[in-house]
Write a protein that holds these residues in place. Structure first.
Motif, PDB file in Angstrom:
ATOM      1  N   ARG A  15      -4.720  -3.514  -4.578  1.00 22.02           N
ATOM      2  CA  ARG A  15      -3.810  -2.372  -4.660  1.00 22.02           C
ATOM      3  C   ARG A  15      -3.382  -1.906  -3.272  1.00 22.02           C
ATOM      4  NH1 ARG A  15      -4.915   3.154  -4.978  1.00 22.02           N
ATOM      5  NH2 ARG A  15      -3.289   4.384  -6.008  1.00 22.02           N
ATOM      6  N   LYS A  16      -4.345  -1.854  -2.346  1.00 23.07           N
ATOM      7  CA  LYS A  16      -4.068  -1.393  -0.986  1.00 23.07           C
ATOM      8  C   LYS A  16      -5.151  -1.944  -0.069  1.00 23.07           C
ATOM      9  CE  LYS A  16      -3.397   2.956   1.618  1.00 23.07           C
ATOM     10  NZ  LYS A  16      -4.437   2.708   2.656  1.00 23.07           N
ATOM     11  N   LYS A  24     -13.282  -0.395  -0.767  1.00 20.32           N
ATOM     12  CA  LYS A  24     -13.779   0.578  -1.734  1.00 20.32           C
ATOM     13  C   LYS A  24     -13.138   0.293  -3.093  1.00 20.32           C
ATOM     14  CE  LYS A  24     -14.378   4.175   1.792  1.00 20.32           C
ATOM     15  NZ  LYS A  24     -13.999   5.534   2.245  1.00 20.32           N
ATOM     16  N   PRO A  25     -13.707   0.844  -4.169  1.00 18.69           N
ATOM     17  CA  PRO A  25     -13.148   0.551  -5.498  1.00 18.69           C
ATOM     18  C   PRO A  25     -11.667   0.852  -5.621  1.00 18.69           C
ATOM     19  CG  PRO A  25     -15.284   1.611  -5.723  1.00 18.69           C
ATOM     20  CD  PRO A  25     -14.943   1.654  -4.260  1.00 18.69           C
ATOM     21  N   GLU A  26     -11.207   1.908  -4.943  1.00 21.38           N
ATOM     22  CA  GLU A  26      -9.803   2.297  -5.089  1.00 21.38           C
ATOM     23  C   GLU A  26      -8.831   1.316  -4.431  1.00 21.38           C
ATOM     24  OE1 GLU A  26     -11.694   5.208  -2.025  1.00 21.38           O
ATOM     25  OE2 GLU A  26     -12.248   4.206  -3.901  1.00 21.38           O
ATOM     26  N   ASN A  27      -9.335   0.360  -3.670  1.00 17.85           N
ATOM     27  CA  ASN A  27      -8.462  -0.655  -3.086  1.00 17.85           C
ATOM     28  C   ASN A  27      -8.044  -1.723  -4.096  1.00 17.85           C
ATOM     29  OD1 ASN A  27     -10.579  -0.205  -0.370  1.00 17.85           O
ATOM     30  ND2 ASN A  27      -8.388   0.202  -0.212  1.00 17.85           N
ATOM     31  N   GLU A  29      -7.466  -2.990  -8.444  1.00 15.34           N
ATOM     32  CA  GLU A  29      -7.057  -2.528  -9.767  1.00 15.34           C
ATOM     33  C   GLU A  29      -6.987  -3.709 -10.721  1.00 15.34           C
ATOM     34  OE1 GLU A  29      -3.677   0.487 -11.525  1.00 15.34           O
ATOM     35  OE2 GLU A  29      -3.072  -0.903  -9.943  1.00 15.34           O
ATOM     36  N   ARG A  31      -5.291  -5.278 -13.834  1.00 18.78           N
ATOM     37  CA  ARG A  31      -4.010  -5.114 -14.519  1.00 18.78           C
ATOM     38  C   ARG A  31      -3.791  -6.251 -15.517  1.00 18.78           C
ATOM     39  NH1 ARG A  31       0.090  -4.429  -9.346  1.00 18.78           N
ATOM     40  NH2 ARG A  31      -1.108  -2.823  -8.198  1.00 18.78           N
ATOM     41  N   GLU A  73      -1.053  -7.632  -0.722  1.00 21.18           N
ATOM     42  CA  GLU A  73      -1.052  -6.382  -1.475  1.00 21.18           C
ATOM     43  C   GLU A  73      -0.176  -6.490  -2.718  1.00 21.18           C
ATOM     44  OE1 GLU A  73       0.049  -3.190   1.139  1.00 21.18           O
ATOM     45  OE2 GLU A  73      -2.037  -2.795   1.702  1.00 21.18           O
ATOM     46  N   GLU A 318     -17.038  -4.372  -8.683  1.00 21.24           N
ATOM     47  CA  GLU A 318     -18.413  -3.880  -8.498  1.00 21.24           C
ATOM     48  C   GLU A 318     -19.312  -4.988  -7.961  1.00 21.24           C
ATOM     49  OE1 GLU A 318     -21.935  -3.227 -11.590  1.00 21.24           O
ATOM     50  OE2 GLU A 318     -20.349  -1.721 -11.837  1.00 21.24           O
TER      51      GLU A 318
END
Length: 337
Positions: A15-16, A24-27, A29, A31, A73, A318
């Protein structure tokens, strides 16, 4: 998936890019994405296991690498996987097991020339991504080609509870080393090395400096199999005997800020040490020999193949983050489908 015909699959996207290189997990996604058309020179593979590798951390950045590419990305990640062909052709039929580079998704459209047919030969399929896959092959080539392993060598292996290190230490013993020492993080992993994997001595680098530990357990080493660089490499340089050898496999410590000076390389001059870097794909001529030997060791019960397996594409990130934090013993994998 629609009306019984597979048209989409779930995949992990970048994602980023991570800030400061720390993922980190937010990097990431998960889909739903189109599978895409399957041409005549391609096959559709249902992935059963995917590999989670330390080298992926470097691929999250933008620096140039000479043996692989950076992730893009807003596109799916990729990496080693093994699965079953669900739509084949005249070269690779449906039902065949194949290893390829389009992991991080449940279904993959793979070029035939980029797929290797695997005959499991009585071994659990996931081991063909571990001790019989690139980690094991890396250990084998590093010891024999880069390290020039000789009968009677005393060998030190860093990150010895990981996929490559656990194989390297056991292979060294089976190939004639007189003594094998490993380093690992934490008392449980250090105990695993000597109690289960057959190492002669272990260093817990979290409880003592590596240099102190190496002095404690060894009067001198002949070969160092380096998976991390940094303080491990420095400790090894000071403990290597005259004309010692270093097989440079990985340098994960280079991603941090605490990097020791290069002055210690003077030891390589004073002791005529040979440091050899290697990339496993340069040694495909050893593949058949490697597979036959490892299969024989497994069948004889002389080799322990450790794996840590997470389940489901939703747990792939994870698994990756846990591996970077030392949360695996042996090969880290994700079971899919």
């Amino acid at each position: 998936m629609t009306s019984g015909v597979t048209t989409t699959t779930r995949a992990v996207f970048l994602r980023k890019r991570p800030d400061a290189g720390v993922p980190k997990p937010e990097n990431f996604e998960v889909r739903e994405t189109d599978v895409g058309p399957v041409r005549g020179d391609q096959i559709l593979v249902e992935n059963r296991y995917m590999s989670v590798d330390p080298s992926m951390r470097g691929r999250l950045g933008t620096s140039e690498m000479h043996y692989t590419t950076s992730f893009v990305e807003d596109a799916p990640l990729d990496g080693s996987a093994i699965g079953v062909v669900v739509r084949g052709n005249d070269r690779i039929p449906a039902g065949a097991c194949v290893r390829h580079r389009l992991g991080w998704r449940d279904l993959a459209v793979v070029d035939v020339d980029a797929a290797a047919v695997i005959e499991p030969r009585g071994v659990d399929l996931h081991h063909w991504l571990g001790v019989l896959g690139q980690p094991g092959f890396t250990a084998y080539c590093g010891l024999l080609r880069a390290g020039g392993l000789r009968a009677g060598d005393e060998v030190f292996v860093s990150a010895a509870a990981g996929a490559v290190g656990s194989a390297a230490g056991q292979f060294a013993r089976l190939l004639g080393a007189s003594r094998v020492i490993g380093s690992a993080g934490g008392p449980a992993k250090a105990a695993l090395l000597t109690e289960r994997l057959g190492f002669d001595a272990a260093i817990d680098y979290r409880s003592e400096p590596v240099a102190d530990g190496l002095r404690r357990v060894s009067d001198g080493i002949d070969l160092y199999f380096d998976n991390v660089g940094g303080d491990h490499l420095i400790a090894a340089l000071h403990r290597l005997r005259m004309n010692g050898r270093v097989a440079l496999c990985g340098m994960i410590s280079a991603v941090g800020d605490d990097r020791p000076p290069v002055d210690h390389l003077m030891q390589a001059i004073l002791k005529r040490i040979t440091l050899t870097g290697f990339i496993v794909r340069d040694h495909e001529d050893l593949r058949a020999e490697f597979e036959d030997r490892v299969l024989g060791w497994l069948a004889a019960g002389e080799l322990v193949a450790e794996s840590t397996i997470h389940r489901g594409i939703d747990n792939a990130v994870e698994a990756f983050l846990a591996m970077l934090d030392g949360g695996n013993v042996g090969k880290m994998l994700v079971e899919l489908n």
